[in-house]
Enzyme design. Structure first.
Site, PDB file in Angstrom:
ATOM      1  N   THR A   1      -3.489   1.861 -14.632  1.00 24.35           N
ATOM      2  CA  THR A   1      -3.916   0.469 -14.868  1.00 24.35           C
ATOM      3  C   THR A   1      -5.137   0.057 -14.039  1.00 24.35           C
ATOM      4  O   THR A   1      -5.523  -1.106 -14.048  1.00 24.35           O
ATOM      5  CB  THR A   1      -2.771  -0.526 -14.621  1.00 24.35           C
ATOM      6  OG1 THR A   1      -2.427  -0.514 -13.236  1.00 24.35           O
ATOM      7  CG2 THR A   1      -1.552  -0.188 -15.455  1.00 24.35           C
TER       8      THR A   1
ATOM      9  N   ASP B   1      -5.762   7.219  -5.518  1.00 23.63           N
ATOM     10  CA  ASP B   1      -6.001   8.644  -5.263  1.00 23.63           C
ATOM     11  C   ASP B   1      -6.806   8.824  -3.970  1.00 23.63           C
ATOM     12  O   ASP B   1      -6.414   9.590  -3.065  1.00 23.63           O
ATOM     13  CB  ASP B   1      -6.765   9.210  -6.470  1.00 23.63           C
ATOM     14  CG  ASP B   1      -6.802  10.726  -6.535  1.00 23.63           C
ATOM     15  OD1 ASP B   1      -6.186  11.372  -5.670  1.00 23.63           O
ATOM     16  OD2 ASP B   1      -7.451  11.255  -7.455  1.00 23.63           O
TER      17      ASP B   1
ATOM     18  N   TYR C   1      -8.416   3.776 -15.192  1.00 28.06           N
ATOM     19  CA  TYR C   1      -8.082   4.320 -16.515  1.00 28.06           C
ATOM     20  C   TYR C   1      -7.844   3.239 -17.564  1.00 28.06           C
ATOM     21  O   TYR C   1      -7.623   3.547 -18.732  1.00 28.06           O
ATOM     22  CB  TYR C   1      -6.893   5.283 -16.421  1.00 28.06           C
ATOM     23  CG  TYR C   1      -7.293   6.676 -15.952  1.00 28.06           C
ATOM     24  CD1 TYR C   1      -8.587   6.941 -15.520  1.00 28.06           C
ATOM     25  CD2 TYR C   1      -6.381   7.729 -15.966  1.00 28.06           C
ATOM     26  CE1 TYR C   1      -8.965   8.208 -15.091  1.00 28.06           C
ATOM     27  CE2 TYR C   1      -6.748   9.003 -15.553  1.00 28.06           C
ATOM     28  CZ  TYR C   1      -8.038   9.241 -15.113  1.00 28.06           C
ATOM     29  OH  TYR C   1      -8.404  10.507 -14.713  1.00 28.06           O
TER      30      TYR C   1
ATOM     31  N   ASP D   1       0.873  -1.178   0.000  1.00 20.10           N
ATOM     32  CA  ASP D   1       0.000   0.000   0.000  1.00 20.10           C
ATOM     33  C   ASP D   1       0.906   1.222   0.000  1.00 20.10           C
ATOM     34  O   ASP D   1       1.681   1.430   0.945  1.00 20.10           O
ATOM     35  CB  ASP D   1      -0.854  -0.056   1.271  1.00 20.10           C
ATOM     36  CG  ASP D   1      -1.733   1.166   1.439  1.00 20.10           C
ATOM     37  OD1 ASP D   1      -1.577   2.155   0.681  1.00 20.10           O
ATOM     38  OD2 ASP D   1      -2.580   1.144   2.351  1.00 20.10           O
ATOM     39  N   ILE D   2       0.821   2.037  -1.013  1.00 16.42           N
ATOM     40  CA  ILE D   2       1.758   3.154  -1.179  1.00 16.42           C
ATOM     41  C   ILE D   2       1.596   4.211  -0.075  1.00 16.42           C
ATOM     42  O   ILE D   2       2.545   4.937   0.216  1.00 16.42           O
ATOM     43  CB  ILE D   2       1.614   3.779  -2.581  1.00 16.42           C
ATOM     44  CG1 ILE D   2       2.870   4.573  -2.948  1.00 16.42           C
ATOM     45  CG2 ILE D   2       0.354   4.616  -2.708  1.00 16.42           C
ATOM     46  CD1 ILE D   2       2.952   4.972  -4.410  1.00 16.42           C
TER      47      ILE D   2
END
Ligand code: ADP
Length: 185
Positions: free
Chosen positions: A129, A41, A132, A17-18
């Site tokens: 990916t 986002d 989008y 998880d970023i």
């Protein structure tokens, strides 16, 4: 998994998880309105808190919507990362609308902006990916090549990490990075 680029620079791949990354900055797969959204986002805005959206609004008020392939920086708010770099990837149609060039630009311009900011470490999600629709097996080689090329051209950024959310995405980037490393021998 780590791939050396030479000159003390490297690209790493990890599942995860970023929003938990402690790199100097994390990159957000945003959209041109910069008003937040779903996917990575939404996760970044939730974890970082309202300061990020406040800065996004100020940026849009000043310079309008973000062009696809471009990037802007805000605070990281409550994230461990000090900054978030927001980039708008291409919506994938059929590959004939310059999608690969726009996607490469997201990675290249993020590295260049981070470098101008004097940052050393950066984490990326798999831009475009998700919602989008960019097929990940096509996006991964573009992302890896653009990132490696951009890193070779800058001074400050020494580590870029891909933080990949699921097994399929991780496998696509692992295969692309291995192929890239083979080709550049
Ligand atoms: P886009 O609109 O650019 O396609 P998405 O957020 O829909 O962006 O998806 C991009 C990638 O980010 C997908 O692989 C998705 O699984 C992944 N993703 C979603 N949440 C996270 C997260 N917290 N950390 C890292 N990657 C994430």
């Amino acid at each position: 998994m780590r791939f050396e680029l030479g000159g003390g620079k490297a690209i790493e791949l990890a599942r995860g998880d970023i929003t938990a990354e402690s790199t100097d900055a994390i990159v957000n797969a945003a959209n041109s309105s910069l008003m937040g959204g779903g996917g990575v986002d939404g996760a970044i805005h939730r974890a970082g808190g309202p300061a990020i959206l406040d800065e996004c609004k100020a940026i849009v008020a000043k310079q309008g919507y973000l062009e696809d392939g471009q990037v802007v920086a805000t605070t990281g708010g409550r994230l461990k990362a000090r900054y978030v770099l927001h980039t708008s990837g291409p919506v994938y149609e059929d590959g004939t609308f310059g999608e690969a060039e726009t996607l490469a630009s997201c990675y290249r311009e993020s590295i260049r902006l981070a470098d101008r900011m004097g940052l050393k470490t950066l984490a990326f999600p798999s831009i475009s990916t998700g919602t989008y629709g960019y097929p990940v097996h096509l996006a991964a080689p573009v992302a890896v090549a653009a990132l490696a090329e951009a890193m070779n051209g800058v001074e400050n950024v020494t580590l870029a990490r891909f933080i990949l959310f699921d097994d399929l995405t991780f496998a696509a980037y692992r295969d692309a990075a291995k192929a890239f490393a083979e080709d550049s021998r």
